[in-house]
Motif scaffolding. Structure first.
Motif, PDB file in Angstrom:
ATOM      1  N   ALA A  58       0.825  -1.203   0.000  1.00 37.28           N
ATOM      2  CA  ALA A  58       0.000   0.000   0.000  1.00 37.28           C
ATOM      3  C   ALA A  58       0.862   1.257   0.000  1.00 37.28           C
ATOM      4  O   ALA A  58       0.584   2.224  -0.716  1.00 37.28           O
ATOM      5  CB  ALA A  58      -0.928  -0.005   1.221  1.00 37.28           C
ATOM      6  N   VAL A  59       1.925   1.245   0.796  1.00 35.23           N
ATOM      7  CA  VAL A  59       2.841   2.391   0.840  1.00 35.23           C
ATOM      8  C   VAL A  59       3.509   2.596  -0.513  1.00 35.23           C
ATOM      9  O   VAL A  59       3.611   3.713  -1.019  1.00 35.23           O
ATOM     10  CB  VAL A  59       3.905   2.190   1.940  1.00 35.23           C
ATOM     11  CG1 VAL A  59       4.984   3.259   1.836  1.00 35.23           C
ATOM     12  CG2 VAL A  59       3.257   2.247   3.316  1.00 35.23           C
ATOM     13  N   LYS A  60       3.942   1.479  -1.130  1.00 34.84           N
ATOM     14  CA  LYS A  60       4.585   1.573  -2.440  1.00 34.84           C
ATOM     15  C   LYS A  60       3.628   2.126  -3.490  1.00 34.84           C
ATOM     16  O   LYS A  60       3.984   2.979  -4.296  1.00 34.84           O
ATOM     17  CB  LYS A  60       5.095   0.207  -2.889  1.00 34.84           C
ATOM     18  CG  LYS A  60       5.858   0.247  -4.223  1.00 34.84           C
ATOM     19  CD  LYS A  60       6.354  -1.131  -4.611  1.00 34.84           C
ATOM     20  CE  LYS A  60       7.194  -1.058  -5.886  1.00 34.84           C
ATOM     21  NZ  LYS A  60       6.445  -0.483  -7.012  1.00 34.84           N
ATOM     22  N   ALA A  61       2.367   1.626  -3.471  1.00 34.51           N
ATOM     23  CA  ALA A  61       1.374   2.109  -4.435  1.00 34.51           C
ATOM     24  C   ALA A  61       1.115   3.596  -4.254  1.00 34.51           C
ATOM     25  O   ALA A  61       0.992   4.347  -5.225  1.00 34.51           O
ATOM     26  CB  ALA A  61       0.074   1.325  -4.271  1.00 34.51           C
ATOM     27  N   SER A  62       1.067   4.018  -3.002  1.00 35.14           N
ATOM     28  CA  SER A  62       0.849   5.440  -2.718  1.00 35.14           C
ATOM     29  C   SER A  62       2.004   6.296  -3.227  1.00 35.14           C
ATOM     30  O   SER A  62       1.808   7.345  -3.834  1.00 35.14           O
ATOM     31  CB  SER A  62       0.657   5.645  -1.216  1.00 35.14           C
ATOM     32  OG  SER A  62       0.490   7.019  -0.915  1.00 35.14           O
ATOM     33  N   VAL A  63       3.224   5.818  -3.008  1.00 34.89           N
ATOM     34  CA  VAL A  63       4.415   6.551  -3.463  1.00 34.89           C
ATOM     35  C   VAL A  63       4.447   6.605  -4.987  1.00 34.89           C
ATOM     36  O   VAL A  63       4.731   7.654  -5.576  1.00 34.89           O
ATOM     37  CB  VAL A  63       5.700   5.879  -2.926  1.00 34.89           C
ATOM     38  CG1 VAL A  63       6.936   6.482  -3.585  1.00 34.89           C
ATOM     39  CG2 VAL A  63       5.777   6.041  -1.412  1.00 34.89           C
ATOM     40  N   ASP A  64       4.124   5.470  -5.637  1.00 37.54           N
ATOM     41  CA  ASP A  64       4.106   5.423  -7.101  1.00 37.54           C
ATOM     42  C   ASP A  64       3.086   6.401  -7.662  1.00 37.54           C
ATOM     43  O   ASP A  64       3.343   7.086  -8.659  1.00 37.54           O
ATOM     44  CB  ASP A  64       3.778   4.012  -7.593  1.00 37.54           C
ATOM     45  CG  ASP A  64       4.930   3.032  -7.358  1.00 37.54           C
ATOM     46  OD1 ASP A  64       6.053   3.502  -7.107  1.00 37.54           O
ATOM     47  OD2 ASP A  64       4.680   1.809  -7.420  1.00 37.54           O
ATOM     48  N   TYR A  65       1.911   6.474  -7.023  1.00 36.12           N
ATOM     49  CA  TYR A  65       0.881   7.387  -7.506  1.00 36.12           C
ATOM     50  C   TYR A  65       1.315   8.838  -7.342  1.00 36.12           C
ATOM     51  O   TYR A  65       1.144   9.654  -8.259  1.00 36.12           O
ATOM     52  CB  TYR A  65      -0.443   7.155  -6.772  1.00 36.12           C
ATOM     53  CG  TYR A  65      -1.457   8.211  -7.120  1.00 36.12           C
ATOM     54  CD1 TYR A  65      -2.068   8.207  -8.376  1.00 36.12           C
ATOM     55  CD2 TYR A  65      -1.761   9.238  -6.241  1.00 36.12           C
ATOM     56  CE1 TYR A  65      -2.967   9.199  -8.731  1.00 36.12           C
ATOM     57  CE2 TYR A  65      -2.660  10.228  -6.584  1.00 36.12           C
ATOM     58  CZ  TYR A  65      -3.262  10.199  -7.833  1.00 36.12           C
ATOM     59  OH  TYR A  65      -4.143  11.199  -8.179  1.00 36.12           O
ATOM     60  N   GLU A  66       1.851   9.162  -6.188  1.00 38.98           N
ATOM     61  CA  GLU A  66       2.289  10.539  -5.953  1.00 38.98           C
ATOM     62  C   GLU A  66       3.381  10.930  -6.949  1.00 38.98           C
ATOM     63  O   GLU A  66       3.428  12.065  -7.430  1.00 38.98           O
ATOM     64  CB  GLU A  66       2.800  10.704  -4.519  1.00 38.98           C
ATOM     65  CG  GLU A  66       1.711  10.607  -3.457  1.00 38.98           C
ATOM     66  CD  GLU A  66       0.615  11.634  -3.664  1.00 38.98           C
ATOM     67  OE1 GLU A  66       0.912  12.752  -4.127  1.00 38.98           O
ATOM     68  OE2 GLU A  66      -0.545  11.316  -3.351  1.00 38.98           O
ATOM     69  N   TYR A  67       4.237   9.981  -7.264  1.00 36.38           N
ATOM     70  CA  TYR A  67       5.294  10.240  -8.246  1.00 36.38           C
ATOM     71  C   TYR A  67       4.683  10.494  -9.623  1.00 36.38           C
ATOM     72  O   TYR A  67       5.096  11.412 -10.342  1.00 36.38           O
ATOM     73  CB  TYR A  67       6.244   9.051  -8.301  1.00 36.38           C
ATOM     74  CG  TYR A  67       7.398   9.225  -9.262  1.00 36.38           C
ATOM     75  CD1 TYR A  67       8.517   9.997  -8.922  1.00 36.38           C
ATOM     76  CD2 TYR A  67       7.367   8.627 -10.518  1.00 36.38           C
ATOM     77  CE1 TYR A  67       9.570  10.162  -9.806  1.00 36.38           C
ATOM     78  CE2 TYR A  67       8.416   8.784 -11.416  1.00 36.38           C
ATOM     79  CZ  TYR A  67       9.517   9.557 -11.049  1.00 36.38           C
ATOM     80  OH  TYR A  67      10.551   9.730 -11.934  1.00 36.38           O
ATOM     81  N   ALA A  68       3.680   9.691  -9.984  1.00 34.96           N
ATOM     82  CA  ALA A  68       3.022   9.862 -11.285  1.00 34.96           C
ATOM     83  C   ALA A  68       2.247  11.168 -11.336  1.00 34.96           C
ATOM     84  O   ALA A  68       2.294  11.893 -12.344  1.00 34.96           O
ATOM     85  CB  ALA A  68       2.086   8.682 -11.557  1.00 34.96           C
ATOM     86  N   PHE A  69       1.545  11.492 -10.274  1.00 35.64           N
ATOM     87  CA  PHE A  69       0.746  12.721 -10.285  1.00 35.64           C
ATOM     88  C   PHE A  69       1.632  13.963 -10.228  1.00 35.64           C
ATOM     89  O   PHE A  69       1.197  15.048 -10.600  1.00 35.64           O
ATOM     90  CB  PHE A  69      -0.253  12.739  -9.124  1.00 35.64           C
ATOM     91  CG  PHE A  69      -1.339  13.765  -9.288  1.00 35.64           C
ATOM     92  CD1 PHE A  69      -2.383  13.536 -10.178  1.00 35.64           C
ATOM     93  CD2 PHE A  69      -1.306  14.964  -8.591  1.00 35.64           C
ATOM     94  CE1 PHE A  69      -3.384  14.486 -10.355  1.00 35.64           C
ATOM     95  CE2 PHE A  69      -2.298  15.915  -8.764  1.00 35.64           C
ATOM     96  CZ  PHE A  69      -3.341  15.678  -9.648  1.00 35.64           C
ATOM     97  N   ALA A  70       2.873  13.784  -9.786  1.00 36.13           N
ATOM     98  CA  ALA A  70       3.810  14.911  -9.807  1.00 36.13           C
ATOM     99  C   ALA A  70       4.028  15.400 -11.232  1.00 36.13           C
ATOM    100  O   ALA A  70       4.227  16.600 -11.467  1.00 36.13           O
ATOM    101  CB  ALA A  70       5.139  14.500  -9.174  1.00 36.13           C
ATOM    102  N   ASP A  71       3.983  14.478 -12.216  1.00 38.70           N
ATOM    103  CA  ASP A  71       4.117  14.872 -13.618  1.00 38.70           C
ATOM    104  C   ASP A  71       2.928  15.723 -14.052  1.00 38.70           C
ATOM    105  O   ASP A  71       3.075  16.635 -14.876  1.00 38.70           O
ATOM    106  CB  ASP A  71       4.228  13.639 -14.513  1.00 38.70           C
ATOM    107  CG  ASP A  71       5.581  12.953 -14.379  1.00 38.70           C
ATOM    108  OD1 ASP A  71       6.546  13.631 -13.972  1.00 38.70           O
ATOM    109  OD2 ASP A  71       5.670  11.750 -14.679  1.00 38.70           O
TER     110      ASP A  71
END
Length: 261
Positions: free
Chosen positions: A34-47
């Motif tokens: 869950a933490v990894k998915a959250s980090v991945d999403y935040e990284y993607a939404f940063a774009d």
């Protein structure tokens, strides 16, 4: 009492090991995922934040739309955010970003077009044609319908349409007419890179002939079984009809009667 306590202790130790294996470890793994998915999403939404010029309220609304979309379609929130980022780079306005992204994701799921590629090509096509950004859902539906009913694929139709868009816009063809011609051309095995360029040159030659007259106009009119004045009138009124006359044979003449090729 000592033996009883020892027996209870062993039972509790065994139960503890079982809980660690079957409960604690999976919970820990789920937490890590869950933490990894959250980090991945935040990284993607940063774009999205890098490309979209918006207020915090608009960012929150876009983020919520991405998360909601990920529960409704077969695509991850990261993939959806990537398409949204591409859309803004290609000129899609903030108010249309969510709808455009959903249409492109749906295209990616239902056709052979990759969602990111669909976003890039559809946005460019719309920019060339001056198409309203309210009409991307219509564009997507048309692509799917043509791909289902003709001997071609959606990716081939979109690639050909992009090749024809510049010349088609110049001579007055609509988005629907360009998509139709693109489907017809790609259905007979004409590739976008070569065939699209050749067909675009033909469009421009017909436009010049109808404007300037001369032998070229006479040639196009004769192929269409029309007089020069009839072909000129038809081209100026309905370029798609004139084009069909040159390539497909019988057409409607200026008085509404069908002529023979």
């Amino acid at each position: 009492i000592s033996k009883k306590c020892e027996t209870i202790s062993k039972a509790m130790t065994k139960a503890g090991k079982s809980l660690t294996t079957h409960v604690t470890a999976p919970i820990t793994a789920l937490g890590t995922a869950a933490v990894k998915a959250s980090v991945d999403y935040e990284y993607a939404f940063a774009d999205v934040r890098k490309t979209v010029d918006a207020t915090e309220e608009e960012y929150d609304r876009l983020s919520q739309s991405v998360k909601q979309m990920s529960t409704e379609v077969a695509a991850s929130a990261e993939d959806i955010a990537e398409v949204m980022s591409i859309a803004d780079q290609l000129g899609i306005e903030n108010e249309h970003l969510a709808e455009f992204t959903r249409t492109m994701i749906d295209l990616g799921n239902s056709t052979n077009v990759v969602a990111a590629d669909a976003a890039s090509e559809a946005a460019r096509f719309a920019n060339v044609m001056g198409m309203s950004q309210n009409e991307f859902q219509n564009l997507g539906s048309t692509l799917v319908d043509l791909g289902n009913n003709y001997a071609t694929t959606e990716s081939e139709i979109m690639a050909m349409s992009l090749r024809l868009a510049g010349a088609g816009k110049q001579v007055g063809l609509s988005e629907a007419q360009i998509l139709g011609f693109a489907a017809a051309l790609s259905s007979v095995g004409i590739e976008a890179q070569m065939g699209g360029s050749a067909f675009s040159k033909s469009l421009i030659k017909m436009e010049v002939a109808a404007t300037t007259g001369g032998d070229a106009l006479e040639d196009f009119a004769r192929v269409s079984s029309m007089s020069a004045s009839q072909f000129k009138e038809l081209w100026e009124r309905d370029a798609a009809g004139g084009l069909s006359g040159v390539y497909c044979g019988p057409v409607q003449n200026g008085r509404g009667r069908r002529q023979r090729h």
